[in-house]
Design an enzyme around this catalytic site. Structure first.
Site, PDB file in Angstrom:
ATOM      1  N   LYS A 288     -12.182  34.204 -56.363  1.00 17.80           N
ATOM      2  CA  LYS A 288     -12.323  32.753 -56.254  1.00 17.80           C
ATOM      3  C   LYS A 288     -12.425  32.319 -54.797  1.00 17.80           C
ATOM      4  CE  LYS A 288     -10.857  32.544 -60.763  1.00 17.80           C
ATOM      5  NZ  LYS A 288      -9.852  33.108 -61.631  1.00 17.80           N
TER       6      LYS A 288
ATOM      7  N   TRP B 230      -3.342  30.268 -67.493  1.00 17.35           N
ATOM      8  CA  TRP B 230      -2.919  31.444 -66.726  1.00 17.35           C
ATOM      9  C   TRP B 230      -1.406  31.616 -66.706  1.00 17.35           C
ATOM     10  CZ3 TRP B 230      -6.752  34.394 -66.873  1.00 17.35           C
ATOM     11  CH2 TRP B 230      -8.051  33.921 -66.709  1.00 17.35           C
TER      12      TRP B 230
ATOM     13  N   ASP C  93       1.038  32.724 -58.618  1.00 16.09           N
ATOM     14  CA  ASP C  93      -0.352  33.104 -58.830  1.00 16.09           C
ATOM     15  C   ASP C  93      -1.197  32.091 -58.049  1.00 16.09           C
ATOM     16  OD1 ASP C  93      -2.931  33.504 -59.728  1.00 16.09           O
ATOM     17  OD2 ASP C  93      -2.437  33.397 -61.869  1.00 16.09           O
TER      18      ASP C  93
HETATM   19  C1  LIG Z   1      -9.171  33.590 -62.606  1.00 20.54           C
HETATM   20  C2  LIG Z   1      -7.700  33.509 -62.631  1.00 20.54           C
HETATM   21  C3  LIG Z   1      -6.907  34.558 -63.137  1.00 20.54           C
HETATM   22  C4  LIG Z   1      -7.497  35.802 -63.763  1.00 20.54           C
HETATM   23  O1  LIG Z   1      -7.977  36.671 -62.816  1.00 20.54           O
HETATM   24  P1  LIG Z   1      -8.532  38.119 -63.217  1.00 20.54           P
HETATM   25  O2  LIG Z   1      -8.747  38.737 -61.876  1.00 20.54           O
HETATM   26  O3  LIG Z   1      -9.779  37.891 -64.000  1.00 20.54           O
HETATM   27  O4  LIG Z   1      -7.495  38.805 -64.022  1.00 20.54           O
HETATM   28  C5  LIG Z   1      -5.546  34.425 -63.058  1.00 20.54           C
HETATM   29  N1  LIG Z   1      -4.963  33.332 -62.536  1.00 20.54           N
HETATM   30  C6  LIG Z   1      -5.689  32.299 -62.057  1.00 20.54           C
HETATM   31  C7  LIG Z   1      -4.997  31.116 -61.484  1.00 20.54           C
HETATM   32  C8  LIG Z   1      -7.078  32.362 -62.085  1.00 20.54           C
HETATM   33  O5  LIG Z   1      -7.795  31.335 -61.617  1.00 20.54           O
END
Ligand SMILES: *Cc1c(COP(=O)(O)O)cnc(C)c1O
Length: 360
Positions: free
Chosen positions: A196, A103, A172
């Site tokens: 998540k 990511w 993030d």
């Molecule tokens: C799942 C995830 C993403 C991607 O998320 P999307 O909503 O599918 O774009 C980005 N960063 C992390 C840390 C993730 O776990």
């Protein structure tokens, strides 16, 4: 309650059963008004109250200071990879990134389109099995921000403490937001895809310091400016109503559970159970180095890919679902976010013990 399996999926992930029940009822008939929640106008009094409550609960649970906006955006966490540099960087502006997995790699690629990006640390050579200590990177002078992924969902590593930096942090937190208390005031932007740890897919929560709203260059498309959404309370256009509603219900559940401090305690206990099972024999090997181990995603291997496939299949038969690791590292991964019940972890630990004895 119907027979529920234990869902170890990394995302979309398990949600509190009480929230699913509430949502199922509200979709059909919201507050006995004879109209379904997902039929309500986003500008209706009822829905405005839903969005307002979701925002207030996030503010309360994370102790978000008053000079920050909480936005509900679309395009997934992945759209933040470019929105951040588009809004904060530009010709001659610099930012530092820590590369700790898939990511962050993707975020770096996008950021390079809009600014001068320094990658101050990478654990790519070690298959991203760790995050850096504070003395292992230098934030480039004149950096607008230091970017990092607080929890690396695929590799199962996590920053225990937020990284050191003189500039503001941008993070993030898609896979560990609300799993522990954080000091929001150190951050310029925090973002998380909801699927998540907060709710269903479809909404990305962005927490942004107000002064940053003014930084966007004039030539940005309207929809890609944070200011557009901040000025209109995330109602510039139709927001993802259902996802926002669910986030609100999950936040309400989280508060009933005792908030993020209580969650952190429970998450630590759940993770400790699982890591002890991994460390108990040579049969299982954790992917992450010990100091970097994640409380949210536990990635591990068995002696061979064949045994891993057998493990995943037999676990599924026992109602332990979603244990297959990400295709980029293989192996197994147990995602145990806030809403994942402790009993599911105990059941997995028992299964691991049995499987190791039968196949070791
Ligand atoms: C799942 C995830 C993403 C991607 O998320 P999307 O909503 O599918 O774009 C980005 N960063 C992390 C840390 C993730 O776990």
């Amino acid at each position: 309650m119907p027979e529920r399996i234990y869902n170890f999926s990394p995302g979309p992930a398990t949600l509190p059963y009480s929230v699913l029940q509430e949502a199922a009822k509200d979709i059909v008939n919201y507050k006995d008004r004879g109209i379904g929640l997902i039929e309500l106008s986003h500008r209706s009094k009822e829905f405005m109250a839903v969005a307002e409550e979701a925002e207030q609960l996030i503010r309360e649970l994370l102790a978000v200071p008053d000079n920050y906006k909480v936005l509900f955006l679309q395009g997934g966490a992945s759209s933040q990879f470019f929105m951040i540099p588009m809004n904060l960087l530009g010709e001659g502006k610099k930012a530092t990134y820590l590369n700790t997995g898939t990511w962050s790699n993707k975020a770096i690629k996008e950021a390079r389109l809009f600014g001068d990006i320094e990658v101050a640390y990478s654990s790519q050579e070690q298959k991203f099995n760790r995050v850096p200590r504070d003395d292992e990177y230098t934030v480039a002078p004149d950096s607008e921000y230091l970017y990092f992924v607080s929890n690396n969902t695929i590799y199962g590593t996590q920053f225990k403490d937020m990284p050191r930096a003189d500039c503001m942090l941008v993070s993030d937190m898609s896979s560990d937001i609300l799993s522990r208390p954080i000091d929001v005031s150190r951050f310029g932007i925090i973002f998380a895809g909801a699927q998540k740890n907060m709710g269903p897919a479809g909404v990305t929560v962005v927490i942004i310091r107000e002064d940053l709203l003014e930084r966007a260059p004039d030539n940005l498309p309207t929809m890609l400016k944070y200011k557009t959404h901040a000025d209109k309370g995330s109602m510039f256009n139709t927001p993802p109503c259902f996802a926002i509603y669910c986030v609100g219900r999950v936040m309400n559940w989280l508060r009933e559970q005792g908030g993020v401090e209580a969650m952190q305690r429970r998450n630590e206990e759940k993770a400790a159970l699982l890591y002890s099972a991994i460390d108990a024999t040579d049969f299982y090997r954790g992917h992450a180095q010990k100091e970097s181990r994640s409380m949210m995603n536990v990635s591990f291997n068995l002696p061979s890919p064949e045994l891993e496939a057998k493990f995943i299949a037999e676990a599924a038969e026992q109602g332990l679902d979603g244990l297959k690791g990400h295709r980029s590292i293989g192996g197994c991964r147990a995602s145990i976010y806030n809403a994942f019940p402790r009993e599911g972890v105990e059941k997995l630990v028992d299964f691991m013990d049995r499987f190791a004895r039968e196949n070791g």
